[in-house]
Structure formats: C-alpha cells, structure tokens
Scaffold this motif. Structure first.
Motif, PDB file in Angstrom:
ATOM      1  N   THR A 125      22.615  34.387  34.141  1.00 21.58           N
ATOM      2  CA  THR A 125      22.284  33.039  33.650  1.00 21.58           C
ATOM      3  C   THR A 125      23.507  32.147  33.485  1.00 21.58           C
ATOM      4  OG1 THR A 125      22.408  33.792  31.334  1.00 21.58           O
ATOM      5  CG2 THR A 125      20.265  33.935  32.422  1.00 21.58           C
ATOM      6  N   SER A 126      24.678  32.640  33.826  1.00 18.26           N
ATOM      7  CA  SER A 126      25.912  31.884  33.563  1.00 18.26           C
ATOM      8  C   SER A 126      25.968  30.558  34.312  1.00 18.26           C
ATOM      9  CB  SER A 126      27.139  32.736  33.918  1.00 18.26           C
ATOM     10  OG  SER A 126      27.131  33.074  35.302  1.00 18.26           O
ATOM     11  N   ALA A 127      25.341  30.495  35.469  1.00 18.63           N
ATOM     12  CA  ALA A 127      25.388  29.260  36.262  1.00 18.63           C
ATOM     13  C   ALA A 127      24.218  28.326  35.959  1.00 18.63           C
ATOM     14  CB  ALA A 127      25.413  29.597  37.757  1.00 18.63           C
ATOM     15  N   TRP A 128      23.310  28.730  35.084  1.00 20.45           N
ATOM     16  CA  TRP A 128      22.170  27.875  34.749  1.00 20.45           C
ATOM     17  C   TRP A 128      22.633  26.669  33.951  1.00 20.45           C
ATOM     18  CZ3 TRP A 128      17.567  31.451  32.910  1.00 20.45           C
ATOM     19  CH2 TRP A 128      17.250  32.363  33.940  1.00 20.45           C
ATOM     20  N   ARG A 129      22.082  25.497  34.251  1.00 17.41           N
ATOM     21  CA  ARG A 129      22.430  24.281  33.544  1.00 17.41           C
ATOM     22  C   ARG A 129      21.164  23.499  33.182  1.00 17.41           C
ATOM     23  NH1 ARG A 129      26.255  26.836  33.494  1.00 17.41           N
ATOM     24  NH2 ARG A 129      28.403  26.398  34.165  1.00 17.41           N
ATOM     25  N   PRO A 130      21.146  22.876  31.996  1.00 21.17           N
ATOM     26  CA  PRO A 130      19.996  22.037  31.622  1.00 21.17           C
ATOM     27  C   PRO A 130      19.733  20.965  32.677  1.00 21.17           C
ATOM     28  CG  PRO A 130      21.423  22.377  29.729  1.00 21.17           C
ATOM     29  CD  PRO A 130      22.156  22.928  30.924  1.00 21.17           C
ATOM     30  N   GLY A 131      18.456  20.740  32.954  1.00 21.59           N
ATOM     31  CA  GLY A 131      18.065  19.744  33.939  1.00 21.59           C
ATOM     32  C   GLY A 131      17.896  20.291  35.337  1.00 21.59           C
ATOM     33  N   GLU A 133      16.474  23.331  38.124  1.00 20.26           N
ATOM     34  CA  GLU A 133      15.286  24.161  38.305  1.00 20.26           C
ATOM     35  C   GLU A 133      15.694  25.555  38.749  1.00 20.26           C
ATOM     36  OE1 GLU A 133      11.401  24.296  41.271  1.00 20.26           O
ATOM     37  OE2 GLU A 133      11.971  22.357  40.389  1.00 20.26           O
ATOM     38  N   ILE A 134      15.047  26.552  38.175  1.00 23.29           N
ATOM     39  CA  ILE A 134      15.280  27.943  38.574  1.00 23.29           C
ATOM     40  C   ILE A 134      13.943  28.606  38.849  1.00 23.29           C
ATOM     41  CG2 ILE A 134      17.389  28.176  37.197  1.00 23.29           C
ATOM     42  CD1 ILE A 134      15.254  30.016  35.384  1.00 23.29           C
ATOM     43  N   ASP A 135      13.985  29.743  39.512  1.00 21.11           N
ATOM     44  CA  ASP A 135      12.816  30.625  39.633  1.00 21.11           C
ATOM     45  C   ASP A 135      13.098  31.820  38.733  1.00 21.11           C
ATOM     46  OD1 ASP A 135      10.823  32.410  40.238  1.00 21.11           O
ATOM     47  OD2 ASP A 135      11.327  32.615  42.361  1.00 21.11           O
ATOM     48  N   LEU A 136      12.435  31.883  37.615  1.00 22.35           N
ATOM     49  CA  LEU A 136      12.713  32.942  36.649  1.00 22.35           C
ATOM     50  C   LEU A 136      12.523  34.327  37.254  1.00 22.35           C
ATOM     51  CD1 LEU A 136      13.270  33.214  33.419  1.00 22.35           C
ATOM     52  CD2 LEU A 136      10.963  34.167  33.475  1.00 22.35           C
ATOM     53  N   VAL A 137      11.562  34.469  38.182  1.00 21.56           N
ATOM     54  CA  VAL A 137      11.309  35.776  38.780  1.00 21.56           C
ATOM     55  C   VAL A 137      12.499  36.200  39.635  1.00 21.56           C
ATOM     56  CG1 VAL A 137       9.842  37.079  40.381  1.00 21.56           C
ATOM     57  CG2 VAL A 137       8.799  35.537  38.705  1.00 21.56           C
ATOM     58  N   ALA A 138      12.857  35.377  40.600  1.00 25.14           N
ATOM     59  CA  ALA A 138      13.935  35.747  41.529  1.00 25.14           C
ATOM     60  C   ALA A 138      15.304  35.737  40.870  1.00 25.14           C
ATOM     61  CB  ALA A 138      13.928  34.798  42.727  1.00 25.14           C
ATOM     62  N   ASP A 139      15.498  34.823  39.891  1.00 29.08           N
ATOM     63  CA  ASP A 139      16.834  34.637  39.322  1.00 29.08           C
ATOM     64  C   ASP A 139      17.123  35.508  38.116  1.00 29.08           C
ATOM     65  OD1 ASP A 139      17.248  32.723  41.269  1.00 29.08           O
ATOM     66  OD2 ASP A 139      16.647  31.047  39.983  1.00 29.08           O
ATOM     67  N   LEU A 140      16.084  36.083  37.496  1.00 26.68           N
ATOM     68  CA  LEU A 140      16.320  36.914  36.316  1.00 26.68           C
ATOM     69  C   LEU A 140      15.409  38.136  36.254  1.00 26.68           C
ATOM     70  CD1 LEU A 140      17.784  37.373  33.619  1.00 26.68           C
ATOM     71  CD2 LEU A 140      16.050  35.910  32.533  1.00 26.68           C
ATOM     72  N   THR A 385      -0.481  46.360  39.510  1.00 25.98           N
ATOM     73  CA  THR A 385       0.349  45.585  38.596  1.00 25.98           C
ATOM     74  C   THR A 385      -0.108  44.136  38.619  1.00 25.98           C
ATOM     75  OG1 THR A 385       1.988  45.200  40.328  1.00 25.98           O
ATOM     76  CG2 THR A 385       2.345  47.085  38.865  1.00 25.98           C
ATOM     77  N   ARG A 386       0.285  43.391  37.590  1.00 24.19           N
ATOM     78  CA  ARG A 386      -0.030  41.971  37.551  1.00 24.19           C
ATOM     79  C   ARG A 386       1.265  41.213  37.300  1.00 24.19           C
ATOM     80  NH1 ARG A 386      -3.097  37.562  36.973  1.00 24.19           N
ATOM     81  NH2 ARG A 386      -2.783  36.196  35.160  1.00 24.19           N
ATOM     82  N   GLY A 387       1.624  40.365  38.250  1.00 23.09           N
ATOM     83  CA  GLY A 387       2.858  39.624  38.091  1.00 23.09           C
ATOM     84  C   GLY A 387       2.924  38.447  39.035  1.00 23.09           C
ATOM     85  N   LEU A 388       3.801  37.532  38.702  1.00 24.08           N
ATOM     86  CA  LEU A 388       3.975  36.309  39.465  1.00 24.08           C
ATOM     87  C   LEU A 388       4.876  36.517  40.676  1.00 24.08           C
ATOM     88  CD1 LEU A 388       4.549  34.191  36.298  1.00 24.08           C
ATOM     89  CD2 LEU A 388       2.781  33.620  37.988  1.00 24.08           C
ATOM     90  N   ALA A 389       4.543  35.837  41.778  1.00 28.95           N
ATOM     91  CA  ALA A 389       5.429  35.830  42.925  1.00 28.95           C
ATOM     92  C   ALA A 389       6.658  34.969  42.636  1.00 28.95           C
ATOM     93  CB  ALA A 389       4.700  35.309  44.155  1.00 28.95           C
ATOM     94  N   ALA A 390       6.488  33.930  41.824  1.00 29.22           N
ATOM     95  CA  ALA A 390       7.585  33.044  41.437  1.00 29.22           C
ATOM     96  C   ALA A 390       7.172  32.318  40.158  1.00 29.22           C
ATOM     97  CB  ALA A 390       7.898  32.032  42.535  1.00 29.22           C
ATOM     98  N   LEU A 391       8.173  31.926  39.365  1.00 29.43           N
ATOM     99  CA  LEU A 391       7.917  31.150  38.147  1.00 29.43           C
ATOM    100  C   LEU A 391       8.950  30.033  38.078  1.00 29.43           C
ATOM    101  CD1 LEU A 391       6.284  30.703  35.597  1.00 29.43           C
ATOM    102  CD2 LEU A 391       7.767  32.338  34.410  1.00 29.43           C
ATOM    103  N   PRO A 392       8.651  28.891  38.726  1.00 32.03           N
ATOM    104  CA  PRO A 392       9.605  27.772  38.719  1.00 32.03           C
ATOM    105  C   PRO A 392       9.666  27.115  37.341  1.00 32.03           C
ATOM    106  CG  PRO A 392       7.981  27.600  40.513  1.00 32.03           C
ATOM    107  CD  PRO A 392       7.476  28.618  39.555  1.00 32.03           C
ATOM    108  N   LEU A 393      10.886  26.975  36.808  1.00 31.23           N
ATOM    109  CA  LEU A 393      11.093  26.382  35.491  1.00 31.23           C
ATOM    110  C   LEU A 393      12.150  25.283  35.589  1.00 31.23           C
ATOM    111  CD1 LEU A 393      11.429  29.579  33.242  1.00 31.23           C
ATOM    112  CD2 LEU A 393       9.342  28.276  33.736  1.00 31.23           C
ATOM    113  N   VAL A 394      11.986  24.270  34.734  1.00 33.59           N
ATOM    114  CA  VAL A 394      13.032  23.274  34.548  1.00 33.59           C
ATOM    115  C   VAL A 394      13.735  23.611  33.243  1.00 33.59           C
ATOM    116  CG1 VAL A 394      13.571  20.848  34.195  1.00 33.59           C
ATOM    117  CG2 VAL A 394      11.766  21.502  35.807  1.00 33.59           C
ATOM    118  N   LEU A 395      15.029  23.863  33.308  1.00 30.55           N
ATOM    119  CA  LEU A 395      15.786  24.249  32.130  1.00 30.55           C
ATOM    120  C   LEU A 395      16.097  23.025  31.268  1.00 30.55           C
ATOM    121  CD1 LEU A 395      18.348  26.638  33.856  1.00 30.55           C
ATOM    122  CD2 LEU A 395      16.298  27.300  32.596  1.00 30.55           C
ATOM    123  N   ALA A 396      16.062  23.257  29.960  1.00 26.67           N
ATOM    124  CA  ALA A 396      16.376  22.163  29.027  1.00 26.67           C
ATOM    125  C   ALA A 396      16.755  22.737  27.675  1.00 26.67           C
ATOM    126  CB  ALA A 396      15.194  21.218  28.882  1.00 26.67           C
TER     127      ALA A 396
END
Length: 396
Positions: A125-131, A133-140, A385-396
C-alpha cells in the motif's frame, strides 16, 4: 420433498448473489436432493445451520473421494497432488496430514508472523494515494496471502505469481479442462520444487516442511499434496475474505464508520464479516458410507452430500435478521472455516491477514468508496468459494 429440475447452484444469477437461492432452498427443506450435472446424478444439499453442523461431524460422511469414484467412469484428469489432499481423506490418513499442518498455524506461530504481515501490507500500500483508484483484489487481497503462505513454506519469489495464477484457475466452475490443466501445473511444479529441496541440504522453511513431513510419516506424494493444499487454501479463501469484508463494510456505512472511528474493534468484527458473506460457499466433497438421516431427510448410502456454509451462515434460526451486517452480533458459531475435524487449520492466519488489511484501509484511507456501482461488480464463477474478480475503489 421434490428435487429441483435443474442444479440451482449453476444458475448464472447464483454467482452474483447466491443468497436468494440459498434462502429459497432452506425454506423448502434444509436438506434436499438436487441434480448435479448430466446423467441423472443427484446430491444432497445441506443449507440449514443445525443440519450443517451435524453433517460436518457425522463420521458416516466420508471425505475419501478416491473411494467414492473408484470404478466410476470419469473424463477428469486431476493431478493426484490436488485430488488426493488432506481434504480428500478420512482418519487415519487425514490425522497424519493434519498433525503436520496444524503446527504451522498455531496462535503463537501466527503471532510471530504478524510483523511480517504488517510489512507486506505496508509494502503493497506504500504507493497508494488519496484520490487515486485501486483494485483491492489485485493490489492487496491476492498478493498479501500469496506472499505470506509462500514465505511460510519457503516457496521462491519467482514461483509465487505463477502458483497464484494456477490456483485461480483451479476454482473455475465453467471450464473443467482449465481446472485439470492447472492441477497438473501446480502438482508438477511443487513436485520439482520439493525434490530439489530434498536433494540440496539446507535449513530454510521448505527444508523444515520436508522434515516435518518425514517425521509425520508422509511419503513424497503426500508431502506434495499437503504443500499444494496449504498454498491453494492458504491464499484463495483469504483473498475472498478480504474482498468480501471490505465490500460488506462499504455497503453498510454505519458499520464502516464505527470501525473507522475505532479500528480496535476490527478483530471482534471478523466473525460477523465471515458470517455475512462467507468466502467458502460450498464445502468440499463428502459422501455417505451408510444410510443416514440429516434434519429429518433420509439419505441413502453412496450419495454426495454438499454442506453449504454460505447458506448455513444466513439461517435465521441461528442468526436473526441474517442479511444485516450487525457488528454487535455473536457470530462465533459461523461455519465459514468449517466445523469438526476438518475445520480449517489456517483460520488464525487468515484472521491475522484480514485484520491487518482492514486496519490499514480504515486508518490510512478512511474515506474510501466504491469506484463503480455495486451491481456492476463481477464475481468469480465458482460455487466452492465466493469472491470478487475485482473491487475497484477510490482512495480517500
């Protein structure tokens, strides 16, 4: 009791939201016969909470898939390392495997891993910045448990991405050829990896794992199968646990705000998050070796029995208003990790990883929101299993 004409777990709508189907099946009968595939075959589906707990602990329900499928025609070609794991065995074979696996995930061992888990999350998460967009699934949610369980077993860095990709393919509910091919890639790769480690003296985690297998009486093929199970189960369900939990909180703003104001409540919220949207929809294969009755339903010997934690966790007889995410609820009786002798030994590690991920998101990005409408999210097409293929989020 009348069996459905079609397998309700193969309806395209099921993957996006299984809970209406689970609720309907449970209301009709908490244990009922359903068709599976073609050829007139049937299985018994267990959707009630009390019935699922009973089924999880009934010794007449065997996990020995080789015994069930012996002599039956099959067009499947799974690698033995995937088809003959601890999850596909009964005592005493299961007992030997579990005796080797359990010490890897004790409370003390996991406590020692927490600083490492925190470092991994911080790095991801070090490169994440407010404002942004990330994909929580792929990125974390994917790289965190893959890295942790690979480190625990001593899998080299260069192998981890490929093993994660093959593990992903292993749960594809739409393409059996893809599943079979992935099983061979995993099995062959881990066999070569363990053989090289055994031929080269050393003191790392992989050598320690092999010594534990030797002392536990596991042969070469069993050691490979245990490594495959720990790698696949050690990250696939945790990935879904993290993604499902974050989505549930975003869909329940009061719960999200409460944890954001007091992140120390996160450990106590994990059981309710697991109950609310279980990363395990349908438990792995069982079959009954004798005639038996579950929840008043007679099941003749020799039939598959599918226990459904995702449905049992939403049983109103066990959890009032089950569709509501209630952080004050005592949800400790959820069945997302199973129950009985096959309960997931890696549960303490999964909880530690999810807790660290949630704390980081809540404290560093407390205004995070969905980047897309909830109805546009894509879910993995797998019923185990039950899970998302992707979870796009806007960080803030």
């Amino acid at each position: 009791m009348t069996a459905p004409r079609q397998d309700p777990l193969r309806d395209p709508r099921f993957f996006a939201d299984p809970y209406p189907a689970y609720d309907r099946l449970r209301r009709e009968c908490p244990v009922q016969r359903i068709p599976t595939g073609s050829g007139g075959h049937h299985a018994y589906l267990v959707t009630g909470h009390a019935e699922a707990r009973q089924a999880f602990t009934d010794p007449r329900l065997s996990k020995d898939t080789a015994r069930f499928f012996a002599g039956r025609p099959s067009d499947r070609d799974l690698h033995p390392a995937v088809s003959r794991t601890m999850l596909s065995s009964d005592p005493p074979v299961h007992t030997r495997h579990r005796r080797v696996a359990t010490p890897l995930f004790t409370t003390g061992r996991v406590r020692g891993l927490r600083p490492f888990i925190t470092r991994i999350v911080d790095g991801l998460t070090s490169a994440w910045r407010p404002g942004t967009e990330i994909d929580l699934v792929a990125d974390l949610a994917v790289p965190l448990p893959v890295t942790v369980v690979s480190e625990l077993l001593g899998v080299p860095d260069a192998d981890r991405a490929r093993l994660a990709e093959w593990s992903h393919d292993l749960f594809d509910a739409t393409d059996t050829a893809r599943v079979d091919a992935a099983s061979h890639r995993i099995g062959d790769h881990l066999t070569a990896l363990l053989d090289r480690a055994r031929a080269t003296p050393g003191a790392g985690p992989l050598h320690s794992f092999l010594r534990d297998c030797d002392e536990g009486g596991l042969d070469r093929e069993e050691a490979v199968s245990l490594a495959a199970l720990l790698l696949v189960a050690g990250h696939e369900t945790t990935t879904h646990f993290i993604g499902n939990a974050v989505l549930a909180l975003l869909r329940h703003p009061e719960a999200f705000d409460r944890l954001r104001r007091d992140p120390d409540l996160v450990p106590g919220a994990l059981d309710e998050l697991l109950r609310h949207d279980s990363p395990v929809g349908v438990a792995t294969f069982r079959h009954n070796t004798q005639d038996l009755s579950i929840g008043g339903t007679a099941i003749p010997a020799g039939h598959p029995v599918l226990i459904v934690p995702g449905a049992a966790n939403r049983d109103p007889a066990a959890f009032p208003a089950p569709g509501r995410l209630d952080l004050d609820r005592d949800a400790g009786a959820h069945l997302s990790f199973g129950h009985g002798i096959h309960r997931c030994p890696g549960a303490p590690l999964a909880r530690a990883e999810a807790e660290t991920a949630l704390r980081t998101l809540l404290t560093r990005f407390p205004g995070t929101r969905l980047a897309v409408p909830p109805e546009s999210l894509t879910w993995r097409r797998t019923r185990l299993t039950r899970g998302l293929a992707a979870l796009p989020l806007v960080l803030a």
